[in-house]
Scaffold this motif. Structure first.
Motif, PDB file in Angstrom:
ATOM      1  N   GLU A  47      30.529  49.771  36.014  1.00 34.03           N
ATOM      2  CA  GLU A  47      30.563  49.304  37.401  1.00 34.03           C
ATOM      3  C   GLU A  47      29.668  48.081  37.602  1.00 34.03           C
ATOM      4  O   GLU A  47      30.055  47.116  38.279  1.00 34.03           O
ATOM      5  CB  GLU A  47      30.126  50.434  38.347  1.00 34.03           C
ATOM      6  CG  GLU A  47      31.065  51.621  38.377  1.00 34.03           C
ATOM      7  CD  GLU A  47      32.365  51.320  39.105  1.00 34.03           C
ATOM      8  OE1 GLU A  47      32.510  50.218  39.668  1.00 34.03           O
ATOM      9  OE2 GLU A  47      33.254  52.196  39.115  1.00 34.03           O
ATOM     10  N   LEU A  50      31.267  45.066  35.902  1.00 35.43           N
ATOM     11  CA  LEU A  50      32.405  44.564  36.660  1.00 35.43           C
ATOM     12  C   LEU A  50      31.940  43.736  37.863  1.00 35.43           C
ATOM     13  O   LEU A  50      32.469  42.653  38.138  1.00 35.43           O
ATOM     14  CB  LEU A  50      33.269  45.730  37.133  1.00 35.43           C
ATOM     15  CG  LEU A  50      34.513  45.375  37.957  1.00 35.43           C
ATOM     16  CD1 LEU A  50      35.463  44.511  37.146  1.00 35.43           C
ATOM     17  CD2 LEU A  50      35.209  46.658  38.428  1.00 35.43           C
ATOM     18  N   ARG A  54      32.465  39.583  38.513  1.00 38.67           N
ATOM     19  CA  ARG A  54      33.095  39.023  39.709  1.00 38.67           C
ATOM     20  C   ARG A  54      32.212  37.961  40.359  1.00 38.67           C
ATOM     21  O   ARG A  54      32.706  36.944  40.845  1.00 38.67           O
ATOM     22  CB  ARG A  54      33.398  40.132  40.705  1.00 38.67           C
ATOM     23  CG  ARG A  54      34.517  41.066  40.268  1.00 38.67           C
ATOM     24  CD  ARG A  54      34.770  42.145  41.293  1.00 38.67           C
ATOM     25  NE  ARG A  54      35.186  41.593  42.579  1.00 38.67           N
ATOM     26  CZ  ARG A  54      35.381  42.330  43.676  1.00 38.67           C
ATOM     27  NH1 ARG A  54      35.213  43.654  43.611  1.00 38.67           N
ATOM     28  NH2 ARG A  54      35.749  41.760  44.807  1.00 38.67           N
TER      29      ARG A  54
END
Length: 299
Positions: A47, A50, A54
């Motif tokens: 998590e 990720l 981004r």
């Protein structure tokens, strides 16, 4: 840039293509299969990675201080990541706000600070502090704390557990309490191991060491709980330290009672690299057979 009162750290090292960023992280471990990324599993690293990809598409090298197991929580986890300088400068003023909007609610990054390239979240650490919460009350655990506190079904003698803890302190081979990994040592320096009982009746074990091997904290807690409820004694616990392999007599305490509370680093940034070098050195006890591998931090 000044980091929490420590000596100034440059925003960008001269000629550097990336900025190394320290991340302070908190998470509720209940919904994760541990820190480390695993295919098909929801993990904290997955998590966080990720979210970073981004915000900073060129980010690389996410490294953590302690690779917590499935269900283990953290209020003081530390990681570092290398971010291209131009990407960092584009978002530096609003990094925490942006991560707050990207990350799921059971993970929060509470600080993002530029450090030098000699900082390693894993190897520069001086020590790690874990806390384990246990309730031995007749009625169990408060519903609001059921995810981070173990309900024990027998009364616990805190004084007996603190006496037992003293035999475990110091630099020792904790093979009986660790799941051995190929090429890794089970020698650790245990600095502190104490039990206290709060006004709410909850027992808290505070465990501090330079590093921990796999399942070590929960195994130590499991062994001391057996002493605390009278099923085992201090001599049994001391005898485990003579073992050279994992002991089947030690029951690993459940993960949900454990929280990584703090990771400490040298205050002077000039010492981060020196500490990393020291941590990477092979560690043995006197008269012990040398064992390759540095200090792990998994619990």
């Amino acid at each position: 840039m000044t980091v929490d009162g420590r000596a100034p750290v440059p925003d960008v090292e001269p000629g550097a293509a990336v900025s190394r960023v320290r991340l302070d992280i908190r998470y509720d471990g209940a919904g994760f299969a541990g820190w480390a990324a695993q295919r098909g599993q929801r993990t904290v690293a997955g998590e966080v990675g990720l979210a970073l990809s981004r915000l900073f598409p060129g980010a690389t090298g996410l490294t953590v201080a302690g690779r917590t197991d499935t269900g283990v929580h953290a209020t003081g986890q530390v990681a570092h990541v290398d971010v291209p300088v131009e990407e960092w400068e584009r978002h530096a003023d609003r990094v925490l706000w942006r991560l707050r909007g990207i990350l799921p609610p059971d993970i929060r990054v509470t600080a993002a600070t530029v450090v030098t390239s000699r900082f390693s979240a894993r190897f520069s650490a001086l020590w790690r502090r874990y806390e384990y919460r246990v309730s031995d009350t007749e009625w169990g655990v408060s519903p609001l704390r059921r995810h981070d506190t173990l309900a024990w079904t027998r009364p616990l003698d805190m004084a007996a557990m603190n006496r037992a803890a003293t035999v475990l302190l110091g630099e020792r081979d904790f093979a009986a309490f660790c799941k051995r990994r190929e090429g890794a040592t089970t020698i650790r320096a245990l600095h502190r191991l104490t039990w206290s009982r709060g006004e709410d009746g909850i027992l808290v074990a505070t465990v501090v060491a330079d590093a921990f091997c796999h399942s070590m904290v929960r195994s130590l807690v499991g062994a001391m709980l057996a002493v605390g409820d009278g099923r085992r004694d201090v001599e049994w616990l001391a005898g485990l330290l003579r073992r050279t392999d994992r002991s089947g007599e030690v029951v690993v305490a459940p993960a949900h009672g454990l929280t990584l509370a703090e990771v400490a680093y040298p205050r002077d940034p000039a010492e981060w690299g020196t500490r990393s070098d020291e941590t990477r050195r092979m560690r043995t006890l006197p008269d012990a057979v040398p064992d390759s591998g540095g200090s792990g931090a998994a619990v």
